[in-house]
Write a protein that holds these residues in place. Sequence first.
Motif, PDB file in Angstrom:
ATOM      1  N   PHE A   1       0.841  -1.198   0.000  1.00 38.05           N
ATOM      2  CA  PHE A   1       0.000   0.000   0.000  1.00 38.05           C
ATOM      3  C   PHE A   1       0.867   1.236   0.000  1.00 38.05           C
ATOM      4  CE2 PHE A   1       0.739  -0.157   4.579  1.00 38.05           C
ATOM      5  CZ  PHE A   1       0.722   1.178   4.980  1.00 38.05           C
ATOM      6  N   ILE A   2       0.294   2.341  -0.441  1.00 37.73           N
ATOM      7  CA  ILE A   2       0.977   3.630  -0.498  1.00 37.73           C
ATOM      8  C   ILE A   2       0.008   4.720  -0.075  1.00 37.73           C
ATOM      9  CG2 ILE A   2       2.346   5.216  -1.922  1.00 37.73           C
ATOM     10  CD1 ILE A   2       1.327   2.080  -3.613  1.00 37.73           C
ATOM     11  N   VAL A   3       0.441   5.598   0.821  1.00 38.74           N
ATOM     12  CA  VAL A   3      -0.301   6.836   1.068  1.00 38.74           C
ATOM     13  C   VAL A   3       0.208   7.821   0.020  1.00 38.74           C
ATOM     14  CG1 VAL A   3      -0.886   8.634   2.735  1.00 38.74           C
ATOM     15  CG2 VAL A   3      -0.468   6.289   3.523  1.00 38.74           C
ATOM     16  N   SER A   4      -0.550   7.951  -1.052  1.00 36.61           N
ATOM     17  CA  SER A   4      -0.036   8.524  -2.288  1.00 36.61           C
ATOM     18  C   SER A   4      -0.636   9.887  -2.609  1.00 36.61           C
ATOM     19  CB  SER A   4      -0.332   7.550  -3.440  1.00 36.61           C
ATOM     20  OG  SER A   4       0.159   8.044  -4.656  1.00 36.61           O
TER      21      SER A   4
ATOM     22  N   ILE B   1      -5.120   6.412  -0.603  1.00 38.67           N
ATOM     23  CA  ILE B   1      -4.443   5.225  -0.087  1.00 38.67           C
ATOM     24  C   ILE B   1      -4.633   4.146  -1.135  1.00 38.67           C
ATOM     25  CG2 ILE B   1      -4.371   3.465   1.712  1.00 38.67           C
ATOM     26  CD1 ILE B   1      -5.032   5.583   3.735  1.00 38.67           C
ATOM     27  N   ASP B   2      -3.549   3.811  -1.790  1.00 36.88           N
ATOM     28  CA  ASP B   2      -3.526   2.828  -2.869  1.00 36.88           C
ATOM     29  C   ASP B   2      -3.077   1.487  -2.317  1.00 36.88           C
ATOM     30  OD1 ASP B   2      -4.248   3.580  -5.552  1.00 36.88           O
ATOM     31  OD2 ASP B   2      -2.647   5.066  -5.479  1.00 36.88           O
ATOM     32  N   LEU B   3      -3.684   0.411  -2.789  1.00 40.53           N
ATOM     33  CA  LEU B   3      -3.242  -0.914  -2.372  1.00 40.53           C
ATOM     34  C   LEU B   3      -3.388  -1.901  -3.512  1.00 40.53           C
ATOM     35  CD1 LEU B   3      -5.908  -2.962  -1.616  1.00 40.53           C
ATOM     36  CD2 LEU B   3      -6.173  -1.159   0.095  1.00 40.53           C
ATOM     37  N   GLU B   4      -2.611  -2.975  -3.445  1.00 38.30           N
ATOM     38  CA  GLU B   4      -2.644  -4.018  -4.463  1.00 38.30           C
ATOM     39  C   GLU B   4      -2.283  -5.346  -3.802  1.00 38.30           C
ATOM     40  OE1 GLU B   4      -3.406  -4.629  -8.694  1.00 38.30           O
ATOM     41  OE2 GLU B   4      -3.513  -2.821  -7.438  1.00 38.30           O
ATOM     42  N   MET B   5      -2.915  -6.432  -4.303  1.00 37.18           N
ATOM     43  CA  MET B   5      -2.686  -7.762  -3.754  1.00 37.18           C
ATOM     44  C   MET B   5      -2.412  -8.746  -4.889  1.00 37.18           C
ATOM     45  SD  MET B   5      -5.437  -8.147  -0.638  1.00 37.18           S
ATOM     46  CE  MET B   5      -6.922  -7.916  -1.604  1.00 37.18           C
ATOM     47  N   LYS B   6      -1.299  -9.420  -4.809  1.00 37.76           N
ATOM     48  CA  LYS B   6      -0.932 -10.422  -5.808  1.00 37.76           C
ATOM     49  C   LYS B   6      -1.890 -11.605  -5.738  1.00 37.76           C
ATOM     50  CE  LYS B   6       3.025 -13.345  -7.115  1.00 37.76           C
ATOM     51  NZ  LYS B   6       4.421 -13.692  -6.761  1.00 37.76           N
TER      52      LYS B   6
ATOM     53  N   GLY C   1      -6.636  -4.641  -6.902  1.00 30.51           N
ATOM     54  CA  GLY C   1      -6.383  -3.590  -5.933  1.00 30.51           C
ATOM     55  C   GLY C   1      -7.349  -2.439  -6.093  1.00 30.51           C
ATOM     56  N   CYS C   2      -7.036  -1.347  -5.420  1.00 36.16           N
ATOM     57  CA  CYS C   2      -7.915  -0.180  -5.462  1.00 36.16           C
ATOM     58  C   CYS C   2      -7.189   1.025  -4.891  1.00 36.16           C
ATOM     59  CB  CYS C   2      -9.195  -0.443  -4.656  1.00 36.16           C
ATOM     60  SG  CYS C   2      -8.904  -0.624  -2.875  1.00 36.16           S
ATOM     61  N   GLY C   3      -7.836   2.164  -4.975  1.00 31.94           N
ATOM     62  CA  GLY C   3      -7.367   3.370  -4.318  1.00 31.94           C
ATOM     63  C   GLY C   3      -8.567   4.149  -3.817  1.00 31.94           C
ATOM     64  N   PHE C   4      -8.489   4.641  -2.580  1.00 31.13           N
ATOM     65  CA  PHE C   4      -9.604   5.441  -2.066  1.00 31.13           C
ATOM     66  C   PHE C   4      -9.119   6.808  -1.622  1.00 31.13           C
ATOM     67  CE2 PHE C   4      -8.241   2.978   1.669  1.00 31.13           C
ATOM     68  CZ  PHE C   4      -8.185   3.937   2.675  1.00 31.13           C
ATOM     69  N   GLY C   5      -9.987   7.793  -1.814  1.00 33.60           N
ATOM     70  CA  GLY C   5      -9.638   9.173  -1.515  1.00 33.60           C
ATOM     71  C   GLY C   5      -9.740   9.479  -0.028  1.00 33.60           C
ATOM     72  N   VAL C   6      -8.633   9.889   0.547  1.00 33.09           N
ATOM     73  CA  VAL C   6      -8.598  10.200   1.981  1.00 33.09           C
ATOM     74  C   VAL C   6      -9.499  11.393   2.293  1.00 33.09           C
ATOM     75  CG1 VAL C   6      -7.127  11.008   3.861  1.00 33.09           C
ATOM     76  CG2 VAL C   6      -6.317   9.203   2.327  1.00 33.09           C
ATOM     77  N   GLU C   7      -9.433  12.423   1.458  1.00 30.66           N
ATOM     78  CA  GLU C   7     -10.253  13.611   1.700  1.00 30.66           C
ATOM     79  C   GLU C   7     -11.737  13.303   1.551  1.00 30.66           C
ATOM     80  OE1 GLU C   7      -6.212  15.090   0.393  1.00 30.66           O
ATOM     81  OE2 GLU C   7      -7.616  13.531  -0.278  1.00 30.66           O
TER      82      GLU C   7
END
Length: 312
Positions: free
Chosen positions: A95-98, A121-126, A279-285
Motif C-alpha cells: 500500500f501507499i499513502v499517495s 491510499i492505494d493498495l494491491e494484492m498479488k 487492488g484499489c485506491g480510495f480518496g482520503v479527503e
Amino acid sequence: MEKSKKIMKSIIPHLEDPVVKNAVKVKARVIAYATEFLREQGFIELLPTIVSPLTDPLNHEVFNVRFNYYGTVYQLTQSMIFHKQLAVTAFERIFIVSPNIRLETEEKKDSGRHLFEFTQIDLEMKGAKREDVMDLIERLLLYVISGVKQKCREELECLGSSVKIPTMPFKKVRYLDALQTYGKDFEKILSEKSTEPFWLIDIPIEGREFYDKLSVDGRTLLDMDLILPQGYGEVLSGGEREHEYEQILKRMEYKGTSLEDFKWYLQIAEDERLVPSAGCGFGVERLTRYICSLPHVSLTRLFPKVPGMDWI
C-alpha cells in the motif's frame, strides 16, 4: 500583487476555521487507522512515486503536465496503477499513502468532491480477485470509522457529525441494471437514497482504462466503485488487472491508447513479468468529508487546491 492579496484573504480565514481544524485532526486519524489496519493484514508500505515516464491515462479530461529531464519525458503521477502492478512482483501485498496531482477542469470546483491535489491510499494484492479487495475494504472501513468515533468524539461533536458504522456485507449494484432503472444520473440518485455504502460493479468496458480486467462476457470489467451514502458519492475505484500482453494490446487498441507512450510497460508485459493482481485506491479527503459530514473536501485540508481557484 493584487492576486497575492486575494489569496491571503482566502487562506487566513481558512486556517483559522474550527471546522477545518477539526476535520484535519479527523483526517489524521483516518490515515492512522487505515494504515494500521493494512499493516496488520500483512501489507508492506511503499513510498509514493511523484513523477514517472508514465502514469494513469485516466478516462476523463484533465490537463496533462509533462517535462523533459535529461532526455526523458516525465509526467506528474495521476495514480500509481502501473507501479502497483510492478510492486506485487516483489511483495504480495503493498500500500501507499499517495499524493496525486490531477489538474481537473474548472466545472468540477463545485462538486464538493474534487481537488486537483489530493491523497489516495492505494493498495494491491498479488493473486487476488475483486471480491478479496471488496471484503478487505469493508473491514477496513468498519475499523477506521469505529476508531474515529472512539478517538475523535469531541471533533465529531463540534462538526455536528454522527457518522454510522456500516453493516457488512455491503450491497452490490450492477452498473447496467442501475443505468436501466435510473438513467444516466443513477450514481447520484442511488447515493442520495442510500443510508449505507454500496458497491457499484461490472462497469462497461467503455467506462474505464485498459488495465482493468475484462470479464468473460466481453462487455463489462471485473472492477468496482465504492459509493458513499447520503449523496457523498464515489470514494474508491479498483478491480482486477489485465496482466497478459496480448490482452493488454487489444484493450489499448480498443481505447485508442498510444502504444509508444507505454512502451516500457508493454515490454514488461511481453516478457511475462506481470502477475495476476487486484487492488484499489480510495480518496482520503472524500472519506474524511463523509465521516465529518462536510459540504466540500476543501475543508479537510489546510492548503486545498480546488479546480479553477487560487490557493497557496
